[in-house]
Design an enzyme around this catalytic site. Structure first.
Site, PDB file in Angstrom:
ATOM      1  N   TRP A 378       0.844  -1.160  -0.042  1.00  0.00           N
ATOM      2  CA  TRP A 378       0.004   0.530   0.206  1.00  0.00           C
ATOM      3  C   TRP A 378       0.817   1.126   0.002  1.00  0.00           C
ATOM      4  CZ3 TRP A 378      -1.411   2.474   4.682  1.00  0.00           C
ATOM      5  CH2 TRP A 378      -0.470   2.577   6.063  1.00  0.00           C
ATOM      6  N   ASP A 379       2.023   1.286   0.564  1.00  0.00           N
ATOM      7  CA  ASP A 379       2.947   2.261   0.343  1.00  0.00           C
ATOM      8  C   ASP A 379       2.948   2.758  -0.806  1.00  0.00           C
ATOM      9  OD1 ASP A 379       3.914  -0.256   2.277  1.00  0.00           O
ATOM     10  OD2 ASP A 379       6.229   0.987   1.886  1.00  0.00           O
ATOM     11  N   GLU A 507       1.256  -2.560  12.710  1.00  0.00           N
ATOM     12  CA  GLU A 507       1.110  -4.775  12.620  1.00  0.00           C
ATOM     13  C   GLU A 507       1.889  -4.292  13.885  1.00  0.00           C
ATOM     14  OE1 GLU A 507       4.251  -5.553   9.446  1.00  0.00           O
ATOM     15  OE2 GLU A 507       2.592  -4.414   7.935  1.00  0.00           O
ATOM     16  N   LYS A 619       3.308   0.286  15.923  1.00  0.00           N
ATOM     17  CA  LYS A 619       4.460   0.116  15.335  1.00  0.00           C
ATOM     18  C   LYS A 619       4.384   1.519  14.322  1.00  0.00           C
ATOM     19  CE  LYS A 619       6.674  -2.089  11.258  1.00  0.00           C
ATOM     20  NZ  LYS A 619       6.350  -3.482  10.339  1.00  0.00           N
ATOM     21  N   GLN A 620       3.488   1.983  13.928  1.00  0.00           N
ATOM     22  CA  GLN A 620       3.171   3.454  13.607  1.00  0.00           C
ATOM     23  C   GLN A 620       1.777   3.557  12.960  1.00  0.00           C
ATOM     24  OE1 GLN A 620       3.368  -0.290  10.099  1.00  0.00           O
ATOM     25  NE2 GLN A 620       2.851   1.479   8.475  1.00  0.00           N
TER      26      GLN A 620
HETATM   27  C1  BGC Z   1       5.104  -1.419   7.436  1.00  0.00           C
HETATM   28  C2  BGC Z   1       4.109  -1.521   6.363  1.00  0.00           C
HETATM   29  C3  BGC Z   1       4.566  -1.328   4.345  1.00  0.00           C
HETATM   30  C4  BGC Z   1       5.775  -2.166   5.071  1.00  0.00           C
HETATM   31  C5  BGC Z   1       6.928  -1.890   3.370  1.00  0.00           C
HETATM   32  C6  BGC Z   1       6.584  -1.870   7.313  1.00  0.00           C
HETATM   33  O1  BGC Z   1       7.296  -2.002   8.025  1.00  0.00           O
HETATM   34  O2  BGC Z   1       4.132  -1.790   8.735  1.00  0.00           O
HETATM   35  O3  BGC Z   1       3.070  -1.164   6.542  1.00  0.00           O
HETATM   36  O4  BGC Z   1       3.923  -1.493   3.959  1.00  0.00           O
HETATM   37  O5  BGC Z   1       6.967  -2.212   5.966  1.00  0.00           O
HETATM   38  O6  BGC Z   1       7.473  -0.877   3.088  1.00  0.00           O
END
Ligand code: BGC
Length: 839
Positions: A378-379, A507, A619-620
């Site tokens: 989804w980035d 996550e 995490k984010q």
């Molecule tokens: C993040 C995801 C992201 C992926 C690729 C992961 O560490 O939690 O949101 O899509 O990295 O960048």
């Protein structure tokens, strides 16, 4: 993560330069990082910044977007519907090697006695160049200049040249130009050793079997080619190079070819002061199925054409391309040289990751490294497409077409998960789900809404309704079907629509009910689908009829999407005055981040997922990201309360976080904090702040840097297709200037402390909202709008101690803690492995 608030780079080694990243001495200790920082790419083909001499190197990498090998995922415990096909980007044959020997002594950069050195990645020319002086062990001084470039105008083309001049004595010179299959072989004399570093989920799987099966080889005069087919995925590749040598020295050339190596070796009787220049024109062609012989013909055509035009013409075309890129995409940060240079490096990475994907996706690392296996996430839609939609609409359209072409696979995946409509894979190259860990992968159903969000934003920014009519509308329809089917109705007094068993962006909390981000994004997805279908019905009945037939669409389901959206459950906790991240989130204990030793971050490398899942820890950005993307659905008070609550619980272990935290911190008034997150995102790779830059550029973060400047500090929002500004210029900044292309009109926009200025640079007119008033800018005019202020200014930062002491619904106290026992990855090696007893 390590947050920074000022320039972290050693400016003796990396001097300031507005339009280039420059390095003045070699340091073997961070070779992996500099290979990423000096990588070249055009979205299709990427060369890591390995030195031409080819021996020193953290990872010698050449990547072609989407060129991958597949392998069966073997789950220790199988279950229905688990991802089955692993996909990993392949290290394509390395064509950038030119080894140099002087009096039979090889130049090994890390060990060499270098009298001077400069390496420069020029953002205006797109050329990586080096100039160095080497004193050989026998004391001879040798001057070397090399340049290389991966073409933006011809995506199959790269060029390099390498010039050697003996400064004070004659010597024998050897230039050995090579093409090496580094996927299955390390070097011209060594075979591959297994890759270290397993156990970090952010790295690529290492493929242990032979991947590239030799299918074609050619040495013909100055030309060499190697062609392969991947063992399992059946993809084909040919890499070719043409050589030209220019010198007044006498020389001989010999050639050598075998399955994994092609060499042109020039033996030169070098005279002091007489330069020798070797030029290599390089081409790559790849395919899903075309036989290597045909790819070799394509390569030959690229090489013939490019040889005719010459390397200088390729470099001139590159400059012109970049002139146009910067005219559309530059962001100037006035009076801040370190920020300016880093900003341009980040923007340049966006071009390198996306410009010529031409129908492929944009991988998490672009084509700069093998991290995350070369997968698309989804980035692209949430972090890269906002930049593309407003600066490079064609590239944005291509990226969305790539998702459209993936719809069939997404429909099958939805069926496999017992849903109607389409479910896009969480991570993939070929359209199939490749995430072996479903809780933090497949369960991120929000990917459907993210793609729809990007599609809606693209159409609003460009006015390209035709794209929808030609079939992209199917994305809205199939994703809306998925949500309508995934969610369910509850009737607690009033009907409400709920979505259970999903994972939001964070996550560190997985498979939950009513994740706020998912629910608000699904709501927007459903409404976008209704709106797009209705608009098509009104404006383009023929396309509408085709849609109805193609997807067997009926009016009742469109009404159902509307109803589900209107009744979407949006969790809200009245006691705390915040939006819970999900239905159970506020019941958990708080992770004490203030007392977590930095060496235990990122948590994912030090704690079992179950331990992390038990806590309120992120995490984010999750709710905070919803505040950005769906900001018109939250009040200012809600935004502040949510930010205050979640920010102290957010580790920022993903680089997708800092940029979002920066934007919302700026919006709610934490101006210093916004700047801190911005610095941390801006330098995440340049200073290797997450310690994994050697795996490749964090492309989402580079897109986020653009967003942090334009959405954060310039305060742009585009809710409902209306573009508004509410700037938050950092106190010590003079101003920023950027460009947006809106419905074909390119506007230069400057934000100063007391005013904004809009100038149409190309096209007719555009309209914006500033401070509640409409601004219309016509071609040939500049409109200046006074600004009363730069938004609220809050002191300090939100802190977990403000949350401490809060209570659950049953009145019990939520405590702040963390696991008392913690091991590092190295410690786990000392845990005894109990061998099974033999019979
Ligand atoms: C993040 C995801 C992201 C992926 C690729 C992961 O560490 O939690 O949101 O899509 O990295 O960048």
């Amino acid at each position: 993560m390590n947050h920074i608030t000022s320039d972290p780079l050693d400016r003796h080694r990396f001097p300031l330069d507005d339009w280039a990243l420059v390095e003045t001495h070699v340091d073997a200790d961070d070779e992996g990082t500099t290979e990423t920082l000096f990588a070249l790419g055009n979205g299709y083909l990427g060369f890591r910044g390995n030195v031409e001499e080819g021996r020193d190197g953290h990872v010698h990498g050449t990547f072609i977007n989407g060129f991958h090998e597949t392998w069966p995922i073997r789950h220790a415990e199988e279950a229905f519907g688990f991802a089955r096909v692993g996909q990993t980007i392949v290290n394509a044959p390395d064509t950038k090697v030119v080894r140099l020997y002087v009096d039979d002594e090889p130049l090994i950069l890390n060990d060499a006695d270098l009298l001077s050195f400069e390496r420069r990645l020029d953002f205006k020319t797109g050329v990586l160049s080096r100039e160095l002086e080497w004193r050989t062990p026998s004391g001879k001084r040798v001057h070397i200049r090399s340049r290389r470039m991966v073409s933006f105008t011809d995506r199959h083309l790269a060029v390099l040249d390498y010039e050697v001049t003996l400064l004070d004595a004659d010597a024998s010179l050897v230039l050995s130009s090579q093409i090496i299959n580094r996927q299955d072989r390390q070097d011209d004399y060594l075979t591959n050793a297994p890759e270290p570093g397993m156990g970090d989920p952010r790295k690529a799987e290492s493929l242990t079997e032979r991947v590239l099966q030799p299918r074609y080889k050619l040495i013909d005069g100055p030309r060499a080619m190697l062609g392969y087919q991947t063992t399992n995925s059946g993809m084909t590749i040919v890499a070719g190079a043409d050589h030209t040598i220019e010198t007044e020295n006498e020389y001989e050339v010999s050639t050598h070819i075998e399955a994994d190596l092609a060499k042109h070796v020039y033996t030169i009787r070098g005279r002091a002061g007489v330069p020798t220049k070797l030029t290599k024109i390089i081409s790559y062609h790849t395919s899903n199925a075309v036989p290597p012989k045909e790819l070799a013909d394509r390569c030959a055509r690229t090489l013939d054409r490019s040889a005719e035009n010459g390397i200088e013409s390729a470099i001139r075309n590159q400059e012109l391309w970049l002139e146009d890129f910067w005219a559309r995409s530059d962001v100037e940060v006035h009076g801040q040289p370190a920020i300016q240079q880093a900003t341009r490096w980040n923007l340049f990475q966006l071009a390198q990751a996306s410009a010529r994907t031409d129908g492929g996706g944009v991988a998490a690392k672009g084509v700069s490294g093998s991290g995350y296996g070369g997968h698309y996430f989804w980035d692209t839609e949430v972090y890269v497409l906002p930049f593309l939609s407003y600066t490079a609409p064609l590239v944005a359209r291509n990226a969305l077409r790539f998702r459209q072409n993936m719809l069939d696979a997404a429909r099958s995946r939805a069926t496999e998960l017992n849903q109607h409509g389409a479910l896009f894979p969480w991570r993939t190259i070929n359209g199939l789900e490749s995430s072996a860990y479903y809780a933090a992968g497949t369960a991120q159903y929000h990917i459907d809404a993210d793609i729809s969000y990007a599609l809606r934003q693209y159409v609003a920014a460009t006015g390209d309704e035709d794209f929808l009519a030609r079939g992209a509308v199917d994305i809205f329809v199939e994703t809306a079907r998925m949500w309508a089917d995934l969610g369910f109705w509850r009737a607690n007094g009033k009907d409400s629509f709920h979505i259970y068993g999903v994972t939001g962006p964070d996550e560190y909390t997985t498979v939950v009910n009513d994740n706020l981000y998912t629910n608000v994004m699904a709501r927007s997805n459903l409404l976008s689908a209704v709106e797009a279908v209705e608009r098509l019905r009104e404006d383009d009945p023929a396309s509408f009829e085709r849609l109805v037939t193609r997807l067997s669409l009926d009016d009742a389901e469109v009404r159902e999407w509307q109803r589900a959206a209107e009744h979407m459950h949006i969790p809200f906790d009245k006691r705390l005055g915040i939006h819970p991240q999900d239905a159970q989130f506020l019941e958990k204990e708080l992770w004490d981040l203030d007392h977590t030793p930095p060496e235990h971050l990122p948590l994912l490398l030090h704690f079992h997922p179950l331990v992390i899942y038990r806590f309120q820890v992120l995490k984010q950005a999750d709710v905070v990201l919803a505040l950005l993307l769906q900001g018109d659905h939250f009040t200012d008070e809600e935004k502040l309360a949510d930010f205050d609550y979640y920010d102290p619980l957010t580790t920022g272990d993903s680089t997708l976080s800092a940029v979002v935290q920066s934007i919302i911190a700026a919006e709610v008034g934490y101006q210093r904090l916004a700047l801190k997150y911005f610095w941390s995102a801006l330098f995440v790779d340049l200073a290797n702040l997450h310690r994994n830059t050697p795996d490749g550029v964090h492309v989402a973060s580079t897109g986020g840097v653009w967003s942090a400047l334009v959405l954060g500090f310039a305060g742009m929002r585009d809710h409902g297709g209306v573009i508004s500004f509410s700037p938050r210029l950092p106190v010590d900044w003079q101003g920023i200037t950027f460009r947006l292309t809106v419905k074909g009109t390119r506007v230069r926009i400057s934000v100063r402390r007391t005013e904004m200025r809009f100038t149409v640079e190309e096209g007719d007119s555009a309209s914006f909202v500033v401070g509640g008033g409409n601004v219309i800018v016509e071609a040939g005019t500049t409109v200046t709008v006074p600004l009363d202020n730069q938004g609220p200014h809050l002191v300090g930062e939100p802190s977990a101690s403000d949350i401490e002491g809060s209570r659950r619904a049953d009145g019990s106290l939520i405590t702040v803690s963390m696991p008392t026992i913690a091991l590092g990855p190295a410690d786990t090696e000392s845990i005894p492995i109990i061998q099974p007893q033999s019979e």
